[in-house]
Design an enzyme around this catalytic site. Structure first.
Site, PDB file in Angstrom:
ATOM      1  N   HIS A 151       1.123  -1.282   0.007  1.00 32.98           N
ATOM      2  CA  HIS A 151       0.027   0.069   0.004  1.00 32.98           C
ATOM      3  C   HIS A 151       0.778   1.372  -0.323  1.00 32.98           C
ATOM      4  O   HIS A 151       0.041   2.486  -0.742  1.00 32.98           O
ATOM      5  CB  HIS A 151      -0.922   0.555   1.173  1.00 32.98           C
ATOM      6  CG  HIS A 151      -0.518  -0.228   2.775  1.00 32.98           C
ATOM      7  ND1 HIS A 151       0.015  -1.075   3.242  1.00 32.98           N
ATOM      8  CD2 HIS A 151      -0.333   1.290   3.487  1.00 32.98           C
ATOM      9  CE1 HIS A 151       0.376  -0.053   4.489  1.00 32.98           C
ATOM     10  NE2 HIS A 151      -0.187   0.976   4.644  1.00 32.98           N
ATOM     11  N   ASP A 169       1.404  -7.646   2.220  1.00 31.66           N
ATOM     12  CA  ASP A 169       0.795  -6.032   1.648  1.00 31.66           C
ATOM     13  C   ASP A 169       2.401  -5.930   1.830  1.00 31.66           C
ATOM     14  O   ASP A 169       3.637  -5.074   2.468  1.00 31.66           O
ATOM     15  CB  ASP A 169       1.007  -5.552   2.832  1.00 31.66           C
ATOM     16  CG  ASP A 169      -0.083  -3.940   2.506  1.00 31.66           C
ATOM     17  OD1 ASP A 169       1.188  -3.690   1.734  1.00 31.66           O
ATOM     18  OD2 ASP A 169      -0.304  -3.069   3.152  1.00 31.66           O
ATOM     19  N   SER A 178       3.968   2.655   8.451  1.00 30.18           N
ATOM     20  CA  SER A 178       3.837   1.218   7.164  1.00 30.18           C
ATOM     21  C   SER A 178       5.179   0.951   6.722  1.00 30.18           C
ATOM     22  O   SER A 178       5.582   1.710   5.599  1.00 30.18           O
ATOM     23  CB  SER A 178       2.707   1.926   5.980  1.00 30.18           C
ATOM     24  OG  SER A 178       1.641   1.961   6.778  1.00 30.18           O
TER      25      SER A 178
HETATM   26  N1  ARG Z   1      -4.636   0.732   7.315  1.00 27.91           N
HETATM   27  C1  ARG Z   1      -3.302   0.849   6.516  1.00 27.91           C
HETATM   28  C2  ARG Z   1      -1.784   1.942   6.493  1.00 27.91           C
HETATM   29  O1  ARG Z   1      -2.736   2.962   7.299  1.00 27.91           O
HETATM   30  C3  ARG Z   1      -3.655   0.781   5.012  1.00 27.91           C
HETATM   31  C4  ARG Z   1      -3.558  -0.241   4.043  1.00 27.91           C
HETATM   32  C5  ARG Z   1      -4.506  -0.446   2.976  1.00 27.91           C
HETATM   33  N2  ARG Z   1      -5.119  -0.638   2.814  1.00 27.91           N
HETATM   34  C6  ARG Z   1      -6.256  -0.555   2.058  1.00 27.91           C
HETATM   35  N3  ARG Z   1      -7.213  -1.497   1.857  1.00 27.91           N
HETATM   36  N4  ARG Z   1      -7.212   0.211   1.959  1.00 27.91           N
HETATM   37  O2  ARG Z   1      -1.947   2.061   7.009  1.00 27.91           O
END
Ligand code: ARG
Length: 744
Positions: free
Chosen positions: A92, A228, A668
């Site tokens: 992501h 991811d 992330s």
């Molecule tokens: N919640 C994750 C973050 O903020 C992002 C994940 C992205 N995936 C998604 N399905 N939008 O780092």
């Protein structure tokens, strides 16, 4: 049983043996503040191996990702995993680049991409990689330029001037990128000196049915079965210095790269995560929290949700739309779901109530001393009053702001840099303008990059989004509260907001590239004045400006009060709980967080395991689904349990695991490492039950969700066959236990 574990917990707490997992610590202070704890928990490296400015250390493998060549903050973190600067981050985090490189013909987003050699790697324009060279305390220099007699603006200007001066002095003629940031609400300042590399290339990515498996349904939640990760490489000139993209650039030889461990995780194993957490609000008052929960978050949630619902509809049926809107949609959906979770969990976990208790104690402490009363006596009252003021006017600022960004209304300010239309209109209607001015303004329109404005816009999606958002706007305000120009426009469609959308999409010159070009060829101020998109834009600006100055003043008062409150709070803790070590809020600077592998109990009678396996992918799999489809090749490998060296001792493939590390957005892609500093996974999310965690860390509930490095390598190796990448890595595997032959 129950009692026993409780007793243990009490004893540990009393002896202060192992500190909780809360805290995002500055690497510079690791030896003084954290090292003893970390060692007790299982760290085997020395402080010098973690952070050193003279020798290579772990920090040299941690990379801040940005879209700027002089970044002041980072959207994600990456880590260097080879001698040729191979870089791992989350899928992501690479999403935007992958989407930008994708077309219907070369659909890397949905098909994946694996470079077989350096020459096949794809320049990811717009991504930069920053390494931290050093950091230093500049609090004295910065706070030395302000005095109590200065007002807010004077202080802000003096601080900014000093920051610029120190940053310039440390930049070595622009070779380095120094960034000074405030900590503890401006009570401390540190300088971070980065070297920023601007040639970053995409090396590998799985299809999004792996990299984003579970989509927005599973986002922010456990259990999670998402691969991811994505893979990039940092390039440099022949001297290893930053250089814009050039065919002559070579992979950078890094100062340090992370070895990788295939040993996997066990409960309570020590874990540390290094990266660039973006922002937390751990010192926020109950007033701030209530403002977010009741006022700010609901608006953003409502608008973003409505917009992504529309995008979804078309993305499901149209491949081109799917690629064009992927990045925008992912960002909006990630935000609205976060805000939805924060609203729920800040309430459920009673965060404002607990903060109010702290504020009560603080107030008692303040009132017990006249000098303290003089300094801090008003601070909480100010915060309460200012948030109340903001709450009253917030809708009048936010809703028009979102309407003004809809296409084509947003063409006057938001789509690319298109101030030319406004400039043209003002010049033409200004009596003072000369003939030459007018001619120049008309000529300037020709510079507008019309293709760029319409790039990746689908009129069906845009129109339906306008319809959805205008209807929300219409529900929010009484007609009398709306600007007169809008009231008039609305009358022509009998107050029907959907009809207004139709009107804009049939009458406005700004809906298609052809009509925009035609206007630029033959501009006409009178025509512009009658254009419904132009009228809407001006109406929205008018409405926003009716409250914007008051909103900004309240914001400044809050900033000053927060600064004072945190100053007082630190004194309060120093006197009442001298053993408590405070850590600063995240602010997109490098931090280290340590904790351990751990399961949790999300609710009564429910236990969540600390790992999940590839079997869960088979369970969640829905053929052809937008979020839960999976590549056939992956399914086959899982069914055959063909996991190679990436299986655990039971022959299962661990996909993701949980740890107690304290992280937030910006982390992330961060490496999660074991006690030897070996990579065991990539941090990529937080869990739903602790969505309040940015405001208050919840030790029993809060977990970091990590993708296990063995799943990452399995995908690269067994799924994609990209053995060239596996060969580049420094993979460690503990020797198997020697088989003992019992003596007779
Ligand atoms: N919640 C994750 C973050 O903020 C992002 C994940 C992205 N995936 C998604 N399905 N939008 O780092």
């Amino acid at each position: 049983m129950k009692k026993l574990s409780l007793t243990f917990a009490l004893i540990f707490a009393m002896m202060g043996i192992v500190r909780a997992d809360e805290g995002m610590w500055l690497p510079m202070f690791v030896e003084r503040l954290n090292y003893v704890d970390m060692q007790k928990m299982g760290l085997q490296l020395t402080p010098e191996e973690l952070y050193s400015i003279n020798n290579s250390s772990l920090k040299d493998a941690i990379v801040g990702l940005s879209s700027s060549d002089k970044p002041r903050g980072f959207f994600c973190t990456g880590e260097i995993v080879s001698d040729n600067s191979l870089l791992f981050t989350n899928h992501h985090c690479g999403y935007s680049s992958i989407a930008a490189l994708s077309t219907v013909e070369h659909d890397y987003l949905n098909e994946g991409f694996w470079a077989k050699s350096f020459s096949e790697e794809l320049p990811a324009f717009g991504v930069t990689a920053s390494f931290l060279v050093r950091m230093e305390d500049v609090t004295k220099d910065i706070l030395g330029v302000i005095s109590d007699t200065m007002d807010y603006m004077q202080k802000a200007q003096a601080i900014q001037a000093k920051i610029t001066e120190l940053e310039d002095a440390a930049s070595e003629d622009g070779k380095l990128n120094p960034v000074i940031k405030g900590f503890f609400e401006g009570n401390e300042y540190y300088m971070f000196v980065y070297k920023t590399y601007t040639d970053v290339r995409l090396v590998g990515t799985a299809p999004q049915s792996i990299g984003k498996f579970g989509g927005d349904t599973d986002n922010w939640m456990w259990p999670r079965h998402t691969g991811d990760f994505s893979i990039f490489r940092v390039y440099a000139d022949e001297n290893g210095e930053p250089n814009g993209y050039s065919e002559d650039n070579k992979p950078l030889t890094p100062k340090h790269h992370l070895p990788i461990s295939l040993d996997g995780v066990q409960p309570d194993d020590f874990t540390m995560i290094w990266g660039f957490p973006g922002s937390t609000e751990r010192y926020m008052t109950s007033y701030g929290i209530n403002y977010n929960v009741d006022v700010f978050y609901p608006v953003v949630y409502e608008i973003f949700k409505a917009e992504t619902d529309v995008m979804d509809e078309y993305m499901k049926i149209d491949k081109a739309v799917n690629i064009a809107y992927a990045d925008n949609k992912a960002g909006l959906a990630n935000t609205w779901k976060n805000f939805e979770g924060q609203i729920k969990m800040l309430r459920k976990n009673k965060v404002a109530e607990r903060k109010a208790e702290l504020e009560q104690q603080f107030t008692e402490w303040v009132n017990a001393d006249e000098a303290r009363k003089a300094e801090y006596g008003d601070v909480l009252g100010t915060l309460e009053a200012m948030y109340a003021q903001m709450s009253e006017i917030a809708n009048t600022l936010f809703y028009p702001n979102f309407v003004a960004q809809l296409n084509p209304i947003g063409i006057f300010a938001y789509r690319g840099a298109t101030p030319e239309f406004m400039q043209y209109y003002m010049t033409m209607t200004n009596k003072e303008s000369s003939k030459e001015d007018k001619a120049a303004a008309a000529e300037a329109l020709k510079a507008v990059d019309v293709d760029a404005i319409f790039q990746d816009l689908d009129p069906r999606v845009e129109k339906d989004m306008m319809d959805a958002v205008l209807n929300i706007y219409g529900k929010t305000f009484a007609t009398e509260e709306m600007p007169e120009s809008l009231q008039k426009l609305l009358k022509t469609v009998k107050g029907d907001w959907s009809a207004l959308t139709n009107l804009i999409y049939t009458k406005s010159m700004f809906c298609t590239p052809e009509s925009v070009r035609a206007f630029i060829e033959k501009p006409n101020a009178k025509k512009l004045e009658k254009d419904p998109a132009f009228i809407m834009y001006n109406a929205m600006t008018e409405q926003m400006y009716s409250v914007a100055p008051a909103y900004r003043m309240a914001g400044i008062a809050i900033e000053e009060a927060d600064h004072l409150f945190v100053k007082g709070l630190r004194e309060f803790y120093a006197e009442t709980q001298p053993d408590k070590v405070l850590y600063p809020d995240a602010n997109s600077t490098m931090r280290m967080s340590y904790g351990s592998v751990k399961d949790y109990q999300p609710a009564d009678a429910i236990h969540y395991d600390y790992v999940c396996t590839a079997n869960g992918i088979l369970e969640k799999y829905i053929p052809g689904d937008f979020e839960f489809d999976a590549p056939e090749r992956l399914l086959k490998l899982i069914e055959a349990k063909d996991f190679g060296q990436y299986a655990n001792n039971d022959g299962e493939l661990i996909v993701c695991f949980l740890s107690t590390n304290d992280i937030t957005g910006g982390n992330s892609g961060s490496p999660i490492m074991n006690g030897k500093g070996e990579l065991i996974g990539l941090a990529f999310d937080g869990n739903w039950e602790a969505m309040s965690g940015d405001v208050n860390f919840e030790p029993t509930l809060q977990r970091t969700i990590n993708v296990d490095i063995r799943y990452v390598l399995f995908i690269i190796d067994k799924f994609a066959g990209a053995t060239n990448l596996i060969d580049e890595l420094d993979i460690h595997k503990a020797m198997p236990e020697p088989i003992r032959v019992e003596e007779e």
